[in-house]
Design a protein around this motif. Structure first.
Motif, PDB file in Angstrom:
ATOM      1  N   VAL A 109       0.831  -1.202   0.000  1.00  9.63           N
ATOM      2  CA  VAL A 109       0.000   0.000   0.000  1.00  9.63           C
ATOM      3  C   VAL A 109       0.869   1.258   0.000  1.00  9.63           C
ATOM      4  N   TYR A 112       2.805   1.508  -3.372  1.00  9.41           N
ATOM      5  CA  TYR A 112       1.893   1.885  -4.459  1.00  9.41           C
ATOM      6  C   TYR A 112       1.432   3.329  -4.294  1.00  9.41           C
ATOM      7  N   THR A 116       2.150   6.168  -7.090  1.00  6.10           N
ATOM      8  CA  THR A 116       1.092   6.864  -7.829  1.00  6.10           C
ATOM      9  C   THR A 116       1.016   8.335  -7.445  1.00  6.10           C
TER      10      THR A 116
ATOM     11  N   LYS B 140      -3.166  -3.373   6.563  1.00  2.43           N
ATOM     12  CA  LYS B 140      -2.622  -2.501   5.504  1.00  2.43           C
ATOM     13  C   LYS B 140      -3.024  -2.993   4.121  1.00  2.43           C
ATOM     14  N   ALA B 141      -4.309  -3.298   3.994  1.00  5.85           N
ATOM     15  CA  ALA B 141      -4.780  -3.769   2.689  1.00  5.85           C
ATOM     16  C   ALA B 141      -5.180  -2.607   1.805  1.00  5.85           C
ATOM     17  N   ILE B 142      -5.660  -1.524   2.406  1.00  2.00           N
ATOM     18  CA  ILE B 142      -6.070  -0.373   1.600  1.00  2.00           C
ATOM     19  C   ILE B 142      -5.242   0.839   1.981  1.00  2.00           C
ATOM     20  N   GLY B 143      -5.182   1.771   1.063  1.00  2.00           N
ATOM     21  CA  GLY B 143      -4.415   2.983   1.314  1.00  2.00           C
ATOM     22  C   GLY B 143      -4.790   4.055   0.318  1.00  2.00           C
ATOM     23  N   PHE B 144      -4.178   5.218   0.515  1.00  2.00           N
ATOM     24  CA  PHE B 144      -4.419   6.311  -0.418  1.00  2.00           C
ATOM     25  C   PHE B 144      -3.636   6.071  -1.703  1.00  2.00           C
ATOM     26  N   ARG B 145      -4.238   6.494  -2.814  1.00  7.55           N
ATOM     27  CA  ARG B 145      -3.559   6.355  -4.097  1.00  7.55           C
ATOM     28  C   ARG B 145      -3.685   7.669  -4.856  1.00  7.55           C
ATOM     29  N   GLU B 146      -2.710   7.929  -5.711  1.00  7.92           N
ATOM     30  CA  GLU B 146      -2.694   9.152  -6.521  1.00  7.92           C
ATOM     31  C   GLU B 146      -2.782  10.386  -5.623  1.00  7.92           C
ATOM     32  N   ARG B 147      -3.098  11.504  -6.230  1.00  8.59           N
ATOM     33  CA  ARG B 147      -3.163  12.732  -5.447  1.00  8.59           C
ATOM     34  C   ARG B 147      -4.090  13.731  -6.116  1.00  8.59           C
ATOM     35  N   PRO B 156      -3.905  -1.638  -3.808  1.00 13.74           N
ATOM     36  CA  PRO B 156      -2.968  -1.407  -4.902  1.00 13.74           C
ATOM     37  C   PRO B 156      -3.426  -2.128  -6.172  1.00 13.74           C
ATOM     38  N   PHE B 157      -3.316  -1.462  -7.278  1.00 14.27           N
ATOM     39  CA  PHE B 157      -3.669  -1.979  -8.609  1.00 14.27           C
ATOM     40  C   PHE B 157      -5.157  -2.316  -8.744  1.00 14.27           C
ATOM     41  N   ASP B 158      -5.972  -1.955  -7.721  1.00 12.14           N
ATOM     42  CA  ASP B 158      -7.411  -2.212  -7.766  1.00 12.14           C
ATOM     43  C   ASP B 158      -7.742  -3.697  -7.895  1.00 12.14           C
ATOM     44  N   ILE B 159      -6.898  -4.533  -7.391  1.00 12.74           N
ATOM     45  CA  ILE B 159      -7.204  -5.962  -7.408  1.00 12.74           C
ATOM     46  C   ILE B 159      -7.348  -6.437  -5.973  1.00 12.74           C
ATOM     47  N   GLU B 162      -4.034  -9.279  -0.986  1.00 13.36           N
ATOM     48  CA  GLU B 162      -3.692 -10.515  -0.280  1.00 13.36           C
ATOM     49  C   GLU B 162      -3.749 -10.315   1.231  1.00 13.36           C
TER      50      GLU B 162
END
Lengths: 340, 227
Positions: A109, A112, A116, B140-147, B156-159, B162
């Protein structure tokens, strides 16, 4: 009725062999020939990636584990590691992000998220030349959008995409900090000021020709120098062969199993070279004096890439040191111990 | 111990206490949205702004992340604070009107208009789910992406991740998707049902099933008094 036409035989072109899976794959810019993504790579133990290149001998680049090793225990190093991966592979392959999260304390996370967040990181393979069109406020009001549109039309891609031949990647950026030059376009570190749609074609052509062919006139920082071998003091100048309009510097070079001549521009600030054989990018080359055959090798390492430097005596006093790595622009001019 | 002034009151708290914790301890209410006692403060929603300092140097800070300092002067409900808070709620309403939590905040703080372009976002990027996943679920499966405009929360990678154990902690804590306002798609940004007594739950038959977080719920009080 005529004979039934047999299936047209296609020219036996080289087939792209894909090696999918964890062992490697196809894609990215081959770091050996720096060309289209037809070269394959496979992962080797000891954290190395081997490139099976079409043009040159297979080549090794450090894998993620090897890169991450350097930063072990240093907090906040994820960006440095990502930068290094991007510098080696041209982009950030998704597999490598996963590998990075396994090799370090960072979770996928975090990796990535950082990859990004920053615009300079790309998760998609990029072309050989990165074209950045500025659409910051100053460039925007002076016609930046029209320039971007013209690039899109000429290259047949949209901003953020890469041409099918993997030559150009087009991106729009929000400010390059060169507002006085606006609308500004940057191609692989070369700034093109006051661009308008008519100039776009010329920029693309010049990029294809090679951006290192710089314009010498009117730039005071570029001046010719004369050099000689530090061992036998024989002049290395070759008046019979001009580069940039001045006598070139001739040396013998060797890399791998290849030996040949190399002629360099004698202009301090120009990086134009002519070589008997094409030198793969980032290769460290051994330089020899063509007269006494001594290897030109200084004890100093390049301040930029740590490759050995090549010393040459400048007529009139001083030593010039140039980096022996192809593509590295590291150099030093040493006048009686004073570095410039 | 640190001495500071809280709404004109000389108080003393332990070092390292945030303004929000201190204010709540001494009974001054500060509304919050992205704050949860079980999670690290994040300062994303700006609803908990308070004014610190005096005169021209006075400034607004998020009380959930600001630790008290010796001699600090804090005002939790000055005119400037109320105005800023209302604006924050208005902006939240503009992006996510279907959230019951946001609608209740609007009612409680007397926000009566929404002047921005209406959107129906599913996420207000408060980061509660990200912190829940990391700090409470250790995943820690989800997090912020881009900005910027493209900032989003996800794997990550929208899949499928794990790390994700499908615990549902993220959905549990989400203020935007956890509780939909009974008006599923409010025609106007401000439901105001609870505040204006014409509560949607009164008009429906089985309002017992509905969740109302107004304190006290006006409708329930009326119905109770009629009994």
């Amino acid at each position: 009725m005529g004979p039934i036409p047999t299936e047209e035989e296609k020219p036996a072109g080289r087939q792209r062999v894909s090696k999918p899976g964890k062992e490697g794959g196809v894609g990215g810019i081959c770091s050996t020939c720096n060309q289209a993504a037809s070269c394959s790579y496979r992962l080797k133990n000891e954290g190395l990636v081997i490139w099976e290149c079409d043009l040159y001998e297979s080549y090794e680049t450090p894998g993620v584990a090897k890169i991450a090793e350097k930063y072990e225990g240093k907090p906040g190093s994820v960006i440095s590691i990502l930068e290094e991966i991007q510098a080696t592979y041209g982009y950030l392959p998704p597999d490598m992000l996963k590998e990075l999260s396994e090799a370090t304390d960072y979770s996928l996370v975090d990796v990535y998220g950082a990859a990004t967040f920053y615009k300079s990181f790309s998760l998609k393979p990029r072309g050989k030349y990165l074209v950045s069109v500025c659409l910051g406020t100053a460039c925007h009001v002076r016609g930046g959008p029209a320039v971007a549109k013209e690039f899109e039309r000429r290259l047949g891609i949209r901003a953020g995409e890469t041409t099918a031949d993997k030559e150009f990647t087009l991106e729009t950026v929000n400010c390059l900090g060169a507002c006085a030059l606006g609308p500004v376009v940057v191609v692989e570190g070369h700034y093109f000021p006051q661009v308008n749609p008519e100039k776009v074609e010329r920029i693309i052509d010049r990029t294809r020709e090679g951006l290192d062919k710089i314009e010498i006139e009117g730039d005071e920082r570029i001046f010719p120098i004369e050099v000689s071998c530090p061992r036998c003091n024989h002049s290395l100048m070759d008046a019979g062969h001009l580069i940039d309009g001045y006598p070139s510097i001739r040396v013998t070079l060797s890399f791998g199993h290849t030996h040949g001549w190399l002629r360099m521009s004698s202009l301090y600030g120009s990086y134009n070279v002519e070589s008997e054989y094409e030198i793969p990018k980032r290769t460290i080359v051994n330089f020899f004096c063509p007269y006494c055959h001594a290897e030109l090798r200084a004890a100093t390492a390049c301040p930029e890439c740590q490759a050995p430097m090549v010393p040459m005596i400048v007529h009139g006093g001083g030593i010039v040191l140039i980096c022996s790595r192809r593509g590295c622009k590291g150099h030093m001019l040493d006048f009686d111990g004073a570095n410039i | 111990m640190v001495k500071f002034t809280l709404n004109g009151l000389e108080v003393e708290v332990e070092e390292g206490t945030t303004i929000l914790e201190a204010a709540r301890f001494f009974g001054f209410p500060i509304p919050t949205l992205c704050y949860n006692e079980a999670l690290s403060p994040y300062g994303a929603c700006r609803l908990c702004v308070v004014e610190i300092g005096e005169g021209p140097k006075a400034k607004l800070v998020s009380s959930c992340t600001y630790r008290v300092e010796e001699g600090l002067k804090v005002r939790t409900a000055s005119e400037r604070v109320i105005k800023a808070r209302k604006m924050v709620i208005e902006l939240l309403l503009a992006s996510c009107p279907q959230s019951k939590i946001i609608q209740d905040l609007a009612s409680a703080h007397d926000v009566r208009r929404q002047r921005f372009k209406q959107e129906y976002e599913d996420c207000i990027l408060c980061g509660l789910c990200v912190r829940m996943c990391e700090e409470q679920m250790m995943a820690k499966a989800i997090g912020f992406r881009e900005r910027g405009e493209r900032r989003s929360i996800g794997t990550p990678f929208d899949i499928k991740s794990e790390e994700c154990r499908l615990c549902g902690g993220c959905i549990y804590i989400c203020p935007a998707c956890q509780l939909r306002c009974t008006y599923t798609e409010p025609e106007e940004a401000i439901c105001g049902g609870c505040a204006n007594i014409s509560v949607p739950c009164v008009e429906k038959e089985q309002f017992d099933d509905m969740m109302c977080y107004m304190e006290p719920c006006v409708a329930c009080e009326i119905i109770d008094s009629e009994k």
